[in-house]
Design a protein around this motif. Structure first.
Motif, PDB file in Angstrom:
ATOM      1  N   LEU A   1       0.793  -1.403   0.188  1.00 28.47           N
ATOM      2  CA  LEU A   1      -0.002   0.364   0.018  1.00 28.47           C
ATOM      3  C   LEU A   1       0.724   1.310   0.045  1.00 28.47           C
ATOM      4  CD1 LEU A   1      -2.432  -1.295   2.692  1.00 28.47           C
ATOM      5  CD2 LEU A   1      -3.130  -1.329   0.176  1.00 28.47           C
ATOM      6  N   SER A   2       0.524   2.631  -1.165  1.00 25.83           N
ATOM      7  CA  SER A   2       1.048   3.774  -1.037  1.00 25.83           C
ATOM      8  C   SER A   2       0.113   4.784  -0.057  1.00 25.83           C
ATOM      9  CB  SER A   2       1.775   3.766  -2.146  1.00 25.83           C
ATOM     10  OG  SER A   2       1.669   5.309  -2.164  1.00 25.83           O
ATOM     11  N   ILE A   3       0.107   5.318   1.153  1.00 23.63           N
ATOM     12  CA  ILE A   3      -0.658   5.731   1.246  1.00 23.63           C
ATOM     13  C   ILE A   3      -1.052   7.659   1.864  1.00 23.63           C
ATOM     14  CG2 ILE A   3      -2.698   5.987   3.729  1.00 23.63           C
ATOM     15  CD1 ILE A   3      -1.767   3.106   4.373  1.00 23.63           C
TER      16      ILE A   3
ATOM     17  N   VAL B   1       4.709  -2.914   3.052  1.00 21.91           N
ATOM     18  CA  VAL B   1       4.323  -3.821   2.971  1.00 21.91           C
ATOM     19  C   VAL B   1       4.726  -4.996   3.753  1.00 21.91           C
ATOM     20  CG1 VAL B   1       5.756  -5.545   1.418  1.00 21.91           C
ATOM     21  CG2 VAL B   1       5.407  -2.840   0.835  1.00 21.91           C
ATOM     22  N   ALA B   2       3.668  -5.987   3.501  1.00 23.42           N
ATOM     23  CA  ALA B   2       3.151  -7.263   4.312  1.00 23.42           C
ATOM     24  C   ALA B   2       2.777  -7.932   3.678  1.00 23.42           C
ATOM     25  CB  ALA B   2       2.263  -6.316   5.673  1.00 23.42           C
TER      26      ALA B   2
ATOM     27  N   ARG C   1       3.576  -9.345   8.736  1.00 18.24           N
ATOM     28  CA  ARG C   1       4.887  -9.380   9.260  1.00 18.24           C
ATOM     29  C   ARG C   1       5.129  -8.432   8.467  1.00 18.24           C
ATOM     30  NH1 ARG C   1       7.646 -11.309  13.878  1.00 18.24           N
ATOM     31  NH2 ARG C   1       6.724 -13.407  13.922  1.00 18.24           N
ATOM     32  N   TYR C   2       5.235  -7.455   8.936  1.00 20.12           N
ATOM     33  CA  TYR C   2       6.531  -5.880   7.752  1.00 20.12           C
ATOM     34  C   TYR C   2       7.341  -5.783   7.367  1.00 20.12           C
ATOM     35  CZ  TYR C   2       1.009  -4.905   9.947  1.00 20.12           C
ATOM     36  OH  TYR C   2      -0.338  -5.115   9.928  1.00 20.12           O
ATOM     37  N   GLU C   3       7.356  -6.245   5.895  1.00 25.08           N
ATOM     38  CA  GLU C   3       8.410  -6.069   5.203  1.00 25.08           C
ATOM     39  C   GLU C   3       9.297  -3.855   5.874  1.00 25.08           C
ATOM     40  OE1 GLU C   3       8.801  -8.165   1.511  1.00 25.08           O
ATOM     41  OE2 GLU C   3       7.847  -9.519   2.384  1.00 25.08           O
TER      42      GLU C   3
ATOM     43  N   ASP D   1       8.895  -0.861  14.505  1.00 25.63           N
ATOM     44  CA  ASP D   1       8.029  -1.750  15.479  1.00 25.63           C
ATOM     45  C   ASP D   1       7.982  -2.936  15.549  1.00 25.63           C
ATOM     46  OD1 ASP D   1       5.585  -2.528  16.009  1.00 25.63           O
ATOM     47  OD2 ASP D   1       4.702  -2.588  14.535  1.00 25.63           O
ATOM     48  N   ASP D   2       7.754  -3.895  17.026  1.00 27.23           N
ATOM     49  CA  ASP D   2       8.393  -5.022  16.486  1.00 27.23           C
ATOM     50  C   ASP D   2       7.863  -6.154  15.555  1.00 27.23           C
ATOM     51  OD1 ASP D   2       9.490  -3.988  19.239  1.00 27.23           O
ATOM     52  OD2 ASP D   2       7.738  -5.165  20.992  1.00 27.23           O
ATOM     53  N   ALA D   3       6.712  -5.943  15.494  1.00 26.69           N
ATOM     54  CA  ALA D   3       5.803  -6.853  14.298  1.00 26.69           C
ATOM     55  C   ALA D   3       6.589  -6.301  12.799  1.00 26.69           C
ATOM     56  CB  ALA D   3       4.487  -6.369  14.300  1.00 26.69           C
ATOM     57  N   ALA D   4       7.126  -5.130  13.298  1.00 24.79           N
ATOM     58  CA  ALA D   4       7.799  -4.873  11.516  1.00 24.79           C
ATOM     59  C   ALA D   4       9.234  -5.656  11.310  1.00 24.79           C
ATOM     60  CB  ALA D   4       8.595  -3.463  11.525  1.00 24.79           C
TER      61      ALA D   4
END
Length: 144
Positions: free
Chosen positions: A94-96, A110-111, A119-121, A137-140
């Motif tokens: 996505l591009s927001i 990008v996930a 998981r976030y790339e 972010d820990d989830a990233a």
């Protein structure tokens, strides 16, 4: 010589000059409403996705982003990219657009989702003017 009376005119023969443009405009308006409805469904699906919501939360609370863009940070209308989720797996790219009182920017996401977990790339904001802020972010953590 007998004068013949013209046949009685029909409603269509009397009114076609205004009826045709009105019908054409009505069909065009219906088509535009259909396209607008499809776009709203697509953008609504993207904006309700977990990667979109997570990324917006991270951008709106990150100190570097709020310092660069100001507060409040609002998402722009035209989200670009793609999103797909099929049960436990999925992808988001996505591009927001972001609008802030000081500056504008673009949030890139990008996930990938595996076994129900995103998981976030890439989770970063490009501020208009060149600065890039990578959101931590820990989830990233990137996927292996």
């Amino acid at each position: 010589m007998h004068a013949t009376t013209p046949p009685p005119s029909t409603w269509w023969s009397r009114n076609w000059k205004w009826c045709v443009p009105v019908l054409a405009a009505l069909l065009l308006a219906l088509f535009a409403a259909f396209v607008f409805g499809i776009l709203m469904l697509v953008f609504g699906a993207m904006k309700s996705s977990e990667p979109y919501r997570h990324a917006m939360k991270q951008a709106q609370t990150d100190p570097a982003v709020t310092a660069a863009l100001g507060t409040p940070i609002q998402a722009g209308w035209l989200v670009q990219g793609n999103f797909s989720s099929n049960g436990p797996d999925g992808e988001a790219n996505l591009s927001i657009p972001l609008d802030g009182p000081k500056a504008d920017g673009t949030l890139f996401v990008v996930a990938k989702k595996h076994a129900g977990e995103w998981r976030y790339e890439t989770l970063a904001v490009n501020v208009d003017g060149g600065e890039r802020i990578v959101l931590e972010d820990d989830a990233a953590m990137p996927l292996p």
